[in-house]
Design an enzyme around this catalytic site. Structure first.
Site, PDB file in Angstrom:
ATOM      1  N   ASP A  30      -0.285   5.101   0.857  1.00 24.82           N
ATOM      2  CA  ASP A  30      -0.602   6.121   1.867  1.00 24.82           C
ATOM      3  C   ASP A  30      -0.661   5.514   3.262  1.00 24.82           C
ATOM      4  O   ASP A  30      -1.438   4.590   3.514  1.00 24.82           O
ATOM      5  CB  ASP A  30      -1.926   6.803   1.527  1.00 24.82           C
ATOM      6  CG  ASP A  30      -1.833   7.539   0.207  1.00 24.82           C
ATOM      7  OD1 ASP A  30      -0.964   8.413   0.108  1.00 24.82           O
ATOM      8  OD2 ASP A  30      -2.590   7.216  -0.722  1.00 24.82           O
TER       9      ASP A  30
ATOM     10  N   ASP B  61       0.872  -1.168   0.000  1.00 26.97           N
ATOM     11  CA  ASP B  61       0.000   0.000   0.000  1.00 26.97           C
ATOM     12  C   ASP B  61       0.919   1.230   0.000  1.00 26.97           C
ATOM     13  O   ASP B  61       2.108   1.110   0.288  1.00 26.97           O
ATOM     14  CB  ASP B  61      -0.869  -0.032   1.274  1.00 26.97           C
ATOM     15  CG  ASP B  61      -1.574   1.269   1.534  1.00 26.97           C
ATOM     16  OD1 ASP B  61      -2.229   1.774   0.601  1.00 26.97           O
ATOM     17  OD2 ASP B  61      -1.490   1.798   2.674  1.00 26.97           O
TER      18      ASP B  61
END
Ligand code: XBP
Ligand code: MG
Length: 263
Positions: free
Chosen positions: A18, A16
């Site tokens: 953020d 991922d």
């Protein structure tokens, strides 16, 4: 009769962006949204606290839509909101990438070290995120350098799938592009929407929390850490077993993957 052996040897790391690679939300995305609102003469300034509530919805366009529905009185919603949101989002992306180009947002501890080790050891790398593709490339370029974009064989991002996290679609897309099964990969996440998405795609998942996600439910994670850590900067293990390790390296990732796959 022979039993079919499935290959669960770890082949790829899927990250991922953020909150996981960098703490982008509070001082990056939030600030960029506010700059876009100002540019358009709107008085929608999002505080650190309000933004925490808005993070329940992934995707910047979706988040603004949610804000107008849940936080604004009907009479305060601007006319033509449907066409305004994509415009605002373009402005927000410009402000966000400008912010990244100033070097304002560094990678989290241990991220660069783990990525470098993974590359040296021949693990395949991918990204699965709800954020806009330009935001991912801007972050990579301004932290790891121009070449780093090529290190990731798939950058699955933004509107590439219609259903964003917590739907599993973005991870499914990355797996399909790499032609790997979920049990040959491990995901790195930081939030409830992220882990719902990765677990939905049947991926073992390592969590590093941040201020916005520290109270999320990570009960099905392979391990929950406060950070990846570095030699000389130990992580705290919040749930799970790090086998006396003090920072996350490839050996620990492999161990966690094996433990979770044997369950
Ligand atoms: C990230 C997001 C993104 C960003 C904004 O979630 O929710 O929406 O906050 O990006 P995750 P855009 O880390 O789970 O992928 O404005 O480009 O959509
Ligand atoms: Mg995240």
């Amino acid at each position: 009769m022979t039993t079919k052996q499935t290959d669960t040897e770890l082949k790829a790391f899927i990250f991922d962006v953020d909150g996981t690679l960098a703490d982008t939300e509070r001082d990056g995305h939030r600030v960029a949204f506010n700059r876009a609102f100002e540019e358009y003469g709107l008085d929608w300034q999002w505080s650190v606290e309000t933004y925490g509530e808005l993070l329940a919805v992934t995707g910047g366009k979706e988040r603004m839509q949610f804000y107008t529905e849940k936080f604004l009185a009907k009479e305060n919603i601007p006319d033509k909101i449907e066409s305004l949101i994509p415009e605002l989002h373009q402005a927000k992306t410009r402000h966000y990438t400008e912010l990244l180009s100033t070097g304002a947002i560094p990678l989290r501890p241990g991220v660069e070290r783990l990525i470098n080790e993974a590359r040296q050891r021949g693990f395949r790398l991918a990204i699965a995120t709800t954020t806009t593709p330009e935001n991912v490339t801007a972050l990579l370029i301004h932290t790891l350098g121009e070449d780093s974009i090529k290190w990731f064989e798939v950058i699955a991002a933004g509107d590439i799938v219609p259903a964003k996290k917590p739907a599993p679609d973005i991870y499914d897309y990355a797996l399909k592009s790499m032609q790997l099964d979920a049990d040959q990969c491990i995901a790195f996440e930081d939030s409830i929407n992220g882990i719902k998405s990765s677990l939905g795609a049947n991926l073992n998942t390592i969590i590093t929390i941040n201020d916005y996600t520290k109270d999320d439910d990570f009960s099905n994670a392979s391990i929950v850490l406060d950070q990846m850590g570095e030699p000389g900067q130990a992580f705290s293990v919040l749930a799970g077993n790090a086998d006396n390790a003090t920072y996350l390296d490839c050996d620990l990732v492999i161990k966690l993957h094996q433990q979770a796959s044997n369950h």
